[in-house]
Design an enzyme around this catalytic site. Structure first.
Site, PDB file in Angstrom:
ATOM      1  N   ASN A 128       0.817  -1.231   0.000  1.00  0.00           N
ATOM      2  CA  ASN A 128       0.000   0.000   0.000  1.00  0.00           C
ATOM      3  C   ASN A 128       0.846   1.274   0.000  1.00  0.00           C
ATOM      4  O   ASN A 128       0.393   2.322  -0.437  1.00  0.00           O
ATOM      5  CB  ASN A 128      -1.026   0.001   1.142  1.00  0.00           C
ATOM      6  CG  ASN A 128      -0.393   0.013   2.506  1.00  0.00           C
ATOM      7  OD1 ASN A 128       0.749  -0.393   2.656  1.00  0.00           O
ATOM      8  ND2 ASN A 128      -1.125   0.465   3.494  1.00  0.00           N
ATOM      9  N   GLU A 178       4.110  -3.295  12.658  1.00  0.00           N
ATOM     10  CA  GLU A 178       3.011  -2.350  12.459  1.00  0.00           C
ATOM     11  C   GLU A 178       1.939  -3.149  11.753  1.00  0.00           C
ATOM     12  O   GLU A 178       2.071  -3.486  10.576  1.00  0.00           O
ATOM     13  CB  GLU A 178       3.494  -1.148  11.647  1.00  0.00           C
ATOM     14  CG  GLU A 178       2.566   0.043  11.780  1.00  0.00           C
ATOM     15  CD  GLU A 178       1.766   0.278  10.530  1.00  0.00           C
ATOM     16  OE1 GLU A 178       0.578  -0.129  10.516  1.00  0.00           O
ATOM     17  OE2 GLU A 178       2.324   0.836   9.576  1.00  0.00           O
ATOM     18  N   CYS A 203      -3.419   1.551   6.745  1.00  0.00           N
ATOM     19  CA  CYS A 203      -3.726   0.972   8.065  1.00  0.00           C
ATOM     20  C   CYS A 203      -4.356   2.003   8.991  1.00  0.00           C
ATOM     21  O   CYS A 203      -4.962   1.629   9.992  1.00  0.00           O
ATOM     22  CB  CYS A 203      -2.457   0.458   8.730  1.00  0.00           C
ATOM     23  SG  CYS A 203      -1.774  -0.926   7.866  1.00  0.00           S
ATOM     24  N   GLU A 205       7.708   3.622  14.987  1.00  0.00           N
ATOM     25  CA  GLU A 205       8.559   3.943  13.846  1.00  0.00           C
ATOM     26  C   GLU A 205       8.565   5.452  13.640  1.00  0.00           C
ATOM     27  O   GLU A 205       7.514   6.094  13.712  1.00  0.00           O
ATOM     28  CB  GLU A 205       8.029   3.250  12.588  1.00  0.00           C
ATOM     29  CG  GLU A 205       8.019   1.736  12.748  1.00  0.00           C
ATOM     30  CD  GLU A 205       7.785   1.028  11.438  1.00  0.00           C
ATOM     31  OE1 GLU A 205       6.661   1.137  10.906  1.00  0.00           O
ATOM     32  OE2 GLU A 205       8.715   0.382  10.937  1.00  0.00           O
TER      33      GLU A 205
HETATM   34  C1  SIN Z   1       0.154   2.040   6.716  1.00  0.00           C
HETATM   35  O1  SIN Z   1      -0.849   2.014   6.047  1.00  0.00           O
HETATM   36  O2  SIN Z   1       0.626   1.003   7.186  1.00  0.00           O
HETATM   37  C2  SIN Z   1       0.907   3.306   6.994  1.00  0.00           C
HETATM   38  C3  SIN Z   1       0.161   4.515   6.738  1.00  0.00           C
HETATM   39  C4  SIN Z   1       0.962   5.776   6.964  1.00  0.00           C
HETATM   40  O3  SIN Z   1       2.161   5.759   7.243  1.00  0.00           O
HETATM   41  O4  SIN Z   1       0.358   6.821   6.843  1.00  0.00           O
END
Ligand code: SIN
Length: 520
Positions: free
Chosen positions: A193, A293, A327, A500
């Site tokens: 993604n 994550e 996410c 992170e």
């Molecule tokens: C993710 O979708 O895992 C990360 C999203 C983000 O860093 O904004």
């Protein structure tokens, strides 16, 4: 008389110009394949994995076909690597560690800043590459490159600030000092993604700390990872410090080796919760450090005192970013009953104006999903909610025989709908009504996930109360966008372990060592 020449003689007559070496043939094939991408610098496209500084194929020549999700057309192939290549990559990273880990922090800072500059210089190409393999719009693709490069810049600056501590001793003539040292070889596993940013978020920290790495990018989007490895090399990252193993069918053995090899000292992963649990179990066999994550199921709450215009704009950004495939996307949108109708109609009006299409087309506001499994999941969530009484305000359907799903708003979604339980990872805004603060907090926390949570309210007291009560690693108050390199990104509950980015992100890649000096 025979017209046939003896083999020895005929080879002497063969003009050397016609004997094309396999490398040249491969180079020509690669550059004609690379032209499909339409980059200004086609040499950023690599069709091979990277081990010990060499671009290599799989030992058995097997390949993975990578497709553009907007058209389902082939973009190119990368090697289907397996256990042998993974072991070689880990060995190469281990071999490079003594040299890389003893460079000065300033040397690593300078190399990372050079890589950051190269990512800026190739901004258009890297953004386009992300769009081609992931499907997100070009604005989002370029936005991701900006986000991605910000991790390299952030960690370049962190490299020179890995301070230790001096701790007063309980004993006379003794001094205590804590220093920080790189953990060693790091396994990096990332999702499709964010083909670039999820790598740099980990790679930047690892390199800055002095670690060496093996990266396993997702099979859907390997080209951004390979381009990053190429740019890192151009910036001066030595051979073997970054290795890239591409795999799809062999992912189980590759992932197992990356987690269980005693040579590897840390595993870092972004992806689903079930896979995060599997990897954590494997990494536990040698008690490695892990950063995970994992999945989210973010609540997005609009209280009755919210600024509705701002809440609608933020919900759109938060829910429909990357067509809902992040996410931290809003997954459950809880709206207070007194503002429900207004919020729903304003949101539906804006979503109806979206234009789905190829991300390279300037008119496109939202791209496709990554593959048909993704559209099937959104369909399942819509059908389940509708069967339980939800109303479709906009969208609701997959565009037949494509990876596109119509951006969708559902109202009157019951609390027991599947969408409230599982992360949709697609362009579906499911609106649930609530009446009280206690009720909505209970609903919001009724999940095993705990990554991000959002709410809109202008009441300062409520803002503190709700921020403290939401069971998530990251709370956004009156905004729909959390993500920055400068923040500690991560979840609680089953959404992951570790943080992170932010002021302590680099510590996840370092060991603290206490040195007690006695006999002074
Ligand atoms: C993710 O979708 O895992 C990360 C999203 C983000 O860093 O904004």
């Amino acid at each position: 008389m025979s017209h046939r020449l003896s083999p020895a003689f005929s080879s002497l007559l063969k003009p050397p110009i016609f004997s094309i070496s396999p490398q040249i043939t491969r180079y020509r094939m690669a550059s004609s394949q690379a032209s499909v991408f339409g980059l200004k610098d086609p040499s950023l496209i690599k069709f091979q994995g990277l081990i010990g500084g060499k671009w290599v194929d799989a030992k058995d020549g097997a390949k993975i076909v990578v497709k553009n999700p907007a058209s389902n057309q082939e973009l190119g192939t990368v090697p289907e690597m397996g256990l042998a290549e993974t072991k070689e990559a880990i060995d190469a990273a281990a071999k490079a560690f003594p040299t890389w880990s003893t460079t000065t922090a300033k040397e690593r800072h300078d190399i990372l800043m050079k890589m950051y500059a190269l990512m800026q210089q190739h901004h258009d190409d890297l953004g386009r590459l992300i769009t081609l393999e992931n499907g997100k719009t070009l604005t989002e693709g370029k936005g991701e490159n900006t986000y991605s490069s910000s991790f390299i810049e952030w960690y370049a600056e962190e490299a020179i600030r890995t301070y230790g501590e001096q701790i007063p001793s309980a004993f006379k003539n003794v001094r205590n000092v804590v220093i920080k040292q790189p953990v060693g070889v790091v396994s990096i596993m990332t999702p499709w993604n964010f083909p670039s940013a999820m790598i740099t978020r980990k790679l930047g920290a690892a390199l800055a700390a002095g670690c060496t790495t093996v990266i396993k990018p997702p099979p859907e989007t390997p080209f951004s990872a390979l381009a990053l490895a190429e740019l890192a090399s151009r910036a001066g990252v030595p051979d073997g410090v970054i290795n890239v193993v591409t795999t799809e069918k062999n992912v189980t053995v590759v992932g197992k080796e990356m987690c269980e090899s005693p040579i590897v000292k840390k595993v870092t992963f972004t992806g689903s919760t079930p896979v995060a649990k599997l990897l954590a179990g494997m990494a536990a066999s040698t008690l490695k450090k892990v950063s995970l994550e994992a999945g989210g199921n973010a609540p997005f709450i609009i209280f009755d005192d919210a600024n509705i215009d701002e809440a609608v704009a933020a919900a759109i950004l938060c829910k429909f970013r990357s067509s809902g495939q992040t996410c931290v996307c809003a997954n459950r949108i809880y709206v207070h009953s007194t503002v429900y109708a207004e919020f729903a109609s304003r949101l539906a009006e804006k979503v109806a104006a979206f234009k789905i299409g190829d991300g390279l087309d300037e008119a496109t506001t939202h791209g496709p999903l990554i593959h048909s499994r993704a559209t099937q999941k959104v369909t399942r969530h819509v059908e389940d909610a509708v069967s339980k009484g939800a109303q479709v305000l906009v969208g609701g359907k997959v565009v037949e025989d494509t990876n596109f799903f119509q951006p969708t708003v559902l109202s009157d979604v019951p609390a027991d709908a599947l969408v409230n339980d599982e992360e949709t990872f697609g362009p579906l805004a499911a609106l649930v009504k609530f009446d009280t603060e206690d009720e909505v907090i209970k609903l919001a926390n009724s999940t095993t996930f705990g990554l991000a949570g959002y709410f809109f309210s202008r009441d300062v007291g409520r803002a503190w109360r709700v921020a403290e009560r939401l069971e998530v690693g990251m709370v956004a108050v009156n905004t729909g966008l959390i993500s920055q390199a400068t923040i500690p990104f991560g979840g609680i509950k089953e959404s992951g372990l570790g943080r992170e980015g932010g002021p302590h992100g680099i510590d996840e890649y370092m060991n603290e060592k206490l040195i007690v000096f006695g006999g002074l």
